[in-house]
Design an enzyme around this catalytic site. Sequence first.
Site, PDB file in Angstrom:
ATOM      1  N   ASP A 199       0.828  -1.214   0.000  1.00  0.00           N
ATOM      2  CA  ASP A 199       0.000   0.000   0.000  1.00  0.00           C
ATOM      3  C   ASP A 199       0.861   1.263   0.000  1.00  0.00           C
ATOM      4  O   ASP A 199       1.963   1.275   0.543  1.00  0.00           O
ATOM      5  CB  ASP A 199      -0.914  -0.019   1.245  1.00  0.00           C
ATOM      6  CG  ASP A 199      -2.081   0.938   1.104  1.00  0.00           C
ATOM      7  OD1 ASP A 199      -2.330   1.426  -0.017  1.00  0.00           O
ATOM      8  OD2 ASP A 199      -2.750   1.200   2.119  1.00  0.00           O
ATOM      9  N   TRP A 222       2.925   7.906  -2.598  1.00  0.00           N
ATOM     10  CA  TRP A 222       4.327   8.018  -3.023  1.00  0.00           C
ATOM     11  C   TRP A 222       4.427   8.951  -4.229  1.00  0.00           C
ATOM     12  O   TRP A 222       5.284   9.832  -4.287  1.00  0.00           O
ATOM     13  CB  TRP A 222       4.868   6.623  -3.369  1.00  0.00           C
ATOM     14  CG  TRP A 222       6.310   6.578  -3.782  1.00  0.00           C
ATOM     15  CD1 TRP A 222       7.386   6.352  -2.976  1.00  0.00           C
ATOM     16  CD2 TRP A 222       6.831   6.746  -5.118  1.00  0.00           C
ATOM     17  NE1 TRP A 222       8.547   6.370  -3.724  1.00  0.00           N
ATOM     18  CE2 TRP A 222       8.237   6.612  -5.039  1.00  0.00           C
ATOM     19  CE3 TRP A 222       6.258   6.998  -6.367  1.00  0.00           C
ATOM     20  CZ2 TRP A 222       9.068   6.706  -6.150  1.00  0.00           C
ATOM     21  CZ3 TRP A 222       7.083   7.111  -7.485  1.00  0.00           C
ATOM     22  CH2 TRP A 222       8.473   6.962  -7.362  1.00  0.00           C
ATOM     23  N   HIS A 235       2.210   3.362  -9.136  1.00  0.00           N
ATOM     24  CA  HIS A 235       2.002   1.916  -9.316  1.00  0.00           C
ATOM     25  C   HIS A 235       3.181   1.289 -10.066  1.00  0.00           C
ATOM     26  O   HIS A 235       3.612   0.188  -9.761  1.00  0.00           O
ATOM     27  CB  HIS A 235       0.694   1.644 -10.058  1.00  0.00           C
ATOM     28  CG  HIS A 235      -0.515   2.098  -9.286  1.00  0.00           C
ATOM     29  ND1 HIS A 235      -0.754   1.699  -7.992  1.00  0.00           N
ATOM     30  CD2 HIS A 235      -1.546   2.925  -9.617  1.00  0.00           C
ATOM     31  CE1 HIS A 235      -1.882   2.265  -7.559  1.00  0.00           C
ATOM     32  NE2 HIS A 235      -2.368   3.017  -8.528  1.00  0.00           N
ATOM     33  N   SER A 290      -7.689  -5.433  -5.312  1.00  0.00           N
ATOM     34  CA  SER A 290      -8.761  -5.980  -4.485  1.00  0.00           C
ATOM     35  C   SER A 290     -10.107  -5.904  -5.206  1.00  0.00           C
ATOM     36  O   SER A 290     -10.266  -5.152  -6.179  1.00  0.00           O
ATOM     37  CB  SER A 290      -8.843  -5.214  -3.160  1.00  0.00           C
ATOM     38  OG  SER A 290      -9.421  -3.934  -3.367  1.00  0.00           O
ATOM     39  N   GLU A 340     -12.493  -4.417  -4.101  1.00  0.00           N
ATOM     40  CA  GLU A 340     -12.959  -3.045  -3.859  1.00  0.00           C
ATOM     41  C   GLU A 340     -12.266  -2.031  -4.776  1.00  0.00           C
ATOM     42  O   GLU A 340     -12.778  -0.938  -4.996  1.00  0.00           O
ATOM     43  CB  GLU A 340     -12.707  -2.636  -2.390  1.00  0.00           C
ATOM     44  CG  GLU A 340     -13.609  -3.323  -1.380  1.00  0.00           C
ATOM     45  CD  GLU A 340     -13.330  -4.813  -1.205  1.00  0.00           C
ATOM     46  OE1 GLU A 340     -12.152  -5.220  -1.301  1.00  0.00           O
ATOM     47  OE2 GLU A 340     -14.295  -5.576  -1.006  1.00  0.00           O
ATOM     48  N   ARG A 357     -12.252   2.500  -7.995  1.00  0.00           N
ATOM     49  CA  ARG A 357     -11.382   3.647  -8.322  1.00  0.00           C
ATOM     50  C   ARG A 357     -11.748   4.184  -9.709  1.00  0.00           C
ATOM     51  O   ARG A 357     -12.426   3.490 -10.470  1.00  0.00           O
ATOM     52  CB  ARG A 357      -9.916   3.193  -8.310  1.00  0.00           C
ATOM     53  CG  ARG A 357      -9.500   2.797  -6.913  1.00  0.00           C
ATOM     54  CD  ARG A 357      -8.006   2.570  -6.816  1.00  0.00           C
ATOM     55  NE  ARG A 357      -7.664   2.225  -5.450  1.00  0.00           N
ATOM     56  CZ  ARG A 357      -6.447   2.277  -4.945  1.00  0.00           C
ATOM     57  NH1 ARG A 357      -5.432   2.647  -5.703  1.00  0.00           N
ATOM     58  NH2 ARG A 357      -6.224   1.949  -3.687  1.00  0.00           N
ATOM     59  N   LEU A 366      10.627 -20.328  -4.681  1.00  0.00           N
ATOM     60  CA  LEU A 366       9.632 -19.434  -4.069  1.00  0.00           C
ATOM     61  C   LEU A 366       8.316 -19.435  -4.864  1.00  0.00           C
ATOM     62  O   LEU A 366       8.326 -19.298  -6.084  1.00  0.00           O
ATOM     63  CB  LEU A 366      10.203 -18.012  -4.033  1.00  0.00           C
ATOM     64  CG  LEU A 366       9.261 -16.903  -3.552  1.00  0.00           C
ATOM     65  CD1 LEU A 366       8.978 -17.055  -2.058  1.00  0.00           C
ATOM     66  CD2 LEU A 366       9.855 -15.524  -3.837  1.00  0.00           C
ATOM     67  N   ARG A 384       1.920  -4.774   6.160  1.00  0.00           N
ATOM     68  CA  ARG A 384       1.178  -3.755   5.400  1.00  0.00           C
ATOM     69  C   ARG A 384       1.961  -2.456   5.453  1.00  0.00           C
ATOM     70  O   ARG A 384       2.202  -1.912   6.530  1.00  0.00           O
ATOM     71  CB  ARG A 384      -0.229  -3.510   5.943  1.00  0.00           C
ATOM     72  CG  ARG A 384      -0.958  -2.481   5.057  1.00  0.00           C
ATOM     73  CD  ARG A 384      -2.377  -2.213   5.423  1.00  0.00           C
ATOM     74  NE  ARG A 384      -2.991  -1.358   4.386  1.00  0.00           N
ATOM     75  CZ  ARG A 384      -4.253  -1.399   4.003  1.00  0.00           C
ATOM     76  NH1 ARG A 384      -5.066  -2.255   4.566  1.00  0.00           N
ATOM     77  NH2 ARG A 384      -4.709  -0.595   3.060  1.00  0.00           N
ATOM     78  N   LEU A 412      -6.926  -4.609   7.426  1.00  0.00           N
ATOM     79  CA  LEU A 412      -6.735  -5.733   6.508  1.00  0.00           C
ATOM     80  C   LEU A 412      -7.285  -5.467   5.117  1.00  0.00           C
ATOM     81  O   LEU A 412      -6.880  -6.120   4.151  1.00  0.00           O
ATOM     82  CB  LEU A 412      -7.400  -6.999   7.063  1.00  0.00           C
ATOM     83  CG  LEU A 412      -6.654  -7.713   8.186  1.00  0.00           C
ATOM     84  CD1 LEU A 412      -7.405  -8.975   8.587  1.00  0.00           C
ATOM     85  CD2 LEU A 412      -5.237  -8.078   7.746  1.00  0.00           C
ATOM     86  N   SER A 413      -8.241  -4.540   5.013  1.00  0.00           N
ATOM     87  CA  SER A 413      -8.857  -4.251   3.712  1.00  0.00           C
ATOM     88  C   SER A 413      -9.240  -5.533   2.967  1.00  0.00           C
ATOM     89  O   SER A 413      -8.954  -5.682   1.771  1.00  0.00           O
ATOM     90  CB  SER A 413      -7.933  -3.375   2.848  1.00  0.00           C
ATOM     91  OG  SER A 413      -7.613  -2.181   3.514  1.00  0.00           O
TER      92      SER A 413
HETATM   93  C1  IPE Z   1      -5.521  -2.651  -0.299  1.00  0.00           C
HETATM   94  O1  IPE Z   1      -5.158  -1.315  -0.392  1.00  0.00           O
HETATM   95  C2  IPE Z   1      -5.481  -3.290  -1.653  1.00  0.00           C
HETATM   96  C3  IPE Z   1      -4.159  -3.442  -2.258  1.00  0.00           C
HETATM   97  C4  IPE Z   1      -3.016  -3.096  -1.744  1.00  0.00           C
HETATM   98  C5  IPE Z   1      -4.174  -4.057  -3.566  1.00  0.00           C
HETATM   99  P1  IPE Z   1      -6.244  -0.147  -0.558  1.00  0.00           P
HETATM  100  O2  IPE Z   1      -5.470   1.105  -0.633  1.00  0.00           O
HETATM  101  O3  IPE Z   1      -7.135  -0.458  -1.687  1.00  0.00           O
HETATM  102  O4  IPE Z   1      -7.074  -0.261   0.795  1.00  0.00           O
HETATM  103  P2  IPE Z   1      -7.942   0.857   1.544  1.00  0.00           P
HETATM  104  O5  IPE Z   1      -8.899   1.388   0.542  1.00  0.00           O
HETATM  105  O6  IPE Z   1      -7.001   1.889   2.020  1.00  0.00           O
HETATM  106  O7  IPE Z   1      -8.574   0.109   2.659  1.00  0.00           O
HETATM  107  C1  IPE Z   2      -1.663   0.241  -3.385  1.00  0.00           C
HETATM  108  O1  IPE Z   2      -1.402   1.606  -3.409  1.00  0.00           O
HETATM  109  C2  IPE Z   2      -1.897  -0.325  -4.764  1.00  0.00           C
HETATM  110  C3  IPE Z   2      -3.286  -0.704  -5.059  1.00  0.00           C
HETATM  111  C4  IPE Z   2      -4.287  -0.646  -4.235  1.00  0.00           C
HETATM  112  C5  IPE Z   2      -3.538  -1.206  -6.401  1.00  0.00           C
HETATM  113  P1  IPE Z   2      -2.565   2.680  -3.379  1.00  0.00           P
HETATM  114  O2  IPE Z   2      -2.945   3.005  -4.781  1.00  0.00           O
HETATM  115  O3  IPE Z   2      -3.676   2.231  -2.504  1.00  0.00           O
HETATM  116  O4  IPE Z   2      -1.832   3.920  -2.736  1.00  0.00           O
HETATM  117  P2  IPE Z   2      -2.456   4.967  -1.723  1.00  0.00           P
HETATM  118  O5  IPE Z   2      -2.983   4.188  -0.560  1.00  0.00           O
HETATM  119  O6  IPE Z   2      -3.541   5.690  -2.443  1.00  0.00           O
HETATM  120  O7  IPE Z   2      -1.321   5.842  -1.352  1.00  0.00           O
HETATM  121 MG    MG Z   3      -4.074   2.456  -0.548  1.00  0.00          MG
END
Ligand code: IPE
Ligand code: IPE
Ligand code: MG
Length: 262
Positions: A42, A47, A59, A87, A89, A93, A153, A210, A217-218
């Site tokens: 995450d 970043w 990404h 995810s 969820e 986006r 691995l 995390r 845990l999302s």
């Molecule tokens: C969890 O991160 C999913 C991944 C890292 C792929 P999110 O950034 O989507 O989670 P929330 O929305 O902060 O809970």
């Molecule tokens: C995790 O980084 C990658 C995915 C969820 C695909 P984020 O995109 O959630 O980065 P933040 O949390 O917005 O910084």
């Molecule tokens: Mg995130």
Amino acid sequence: MIEVDDSMDIKKFFTGKEKIDKEFKTSLNPEKIPQHIAIIMDGNGRWAQKRQLPRALGHRAGGEALRGVIETAASIGVKYLSLYAFSTENWSRPESEVTAIMQLLVEFLKKEAMELHENNVKIHTMGDLSRLPGNLDKEVERVMDITKDNTGLVVNIALNYGGRDELLRAFKKIHQDISNGKLTVNHIDESLISNYLDTATIPDPELLIRTSGEFRLSNFMIWQLSYTEFTFPEKYWPDFKGEDLIQAIIDYQNRDRRFGKV
Ligand code: IPE
Ligand code: IPE
Ligand code: MG
């Protein structure tokens, strides 16, 4: 639309192969290396935001970080690495970001497949792959096929993955197998449920990491993480290095795992 443009350079943030201090590496107890580490990668967006770059480049930078972490995990004898890449969820986006992530995943697999294969890495996935765009689905199948006989691995990538969705799919399959006479209700126990999950062949993680300072845990591996040790490093995922993985394992090695006993 966020374009993933090759001319947008993130190379300056990565200086090539990371050299991990030998002494630091030897502070690991080789007898207590976790077999299975799960990572919620995450902080890619933040970043990028901090550098005034588009989120898509965050990404991409996340992919660069991943390469180093896989290499380090393999070099210290971790057996399974589960990685939360997308995810159930994350479909909420903006469409442009979803498209960019999918495209970057294809790019990552295309670019890394041969090197992973040469390093005896086996690619496994969890999640409902049926909703992925065709080119990603195809690439995932290709890389899984190339690496299927590898014995090193196991990199388990979570794509369109949600812990609740995984349980739901498992319960439906169990119901189906009861209906067609393969099972009876008396067969249902914890180990049977584990065997119907996407991680059927994989032991539960001992360590969850995390990044980015979020403490939740999302919807990641909610069944498998019930007795896992958690660490929450503050770094954003693209800044996470092999050394940070080793530090997380050292933290884990200093934990007292009681499993309900005294
Ligand atoms: C969890 O991160 C999913 C991944 C890292 C792929 P999110 O950034 O989507 O989670 P929330 O929305 O902060 O809970
Ligand atoms: C995790 O980084 C990658 C995915 C969820 C695909 P984020 O995109 O959630 O980065 P933040 O949390 O917005 O910084
Ligand atoms: Mg995130």
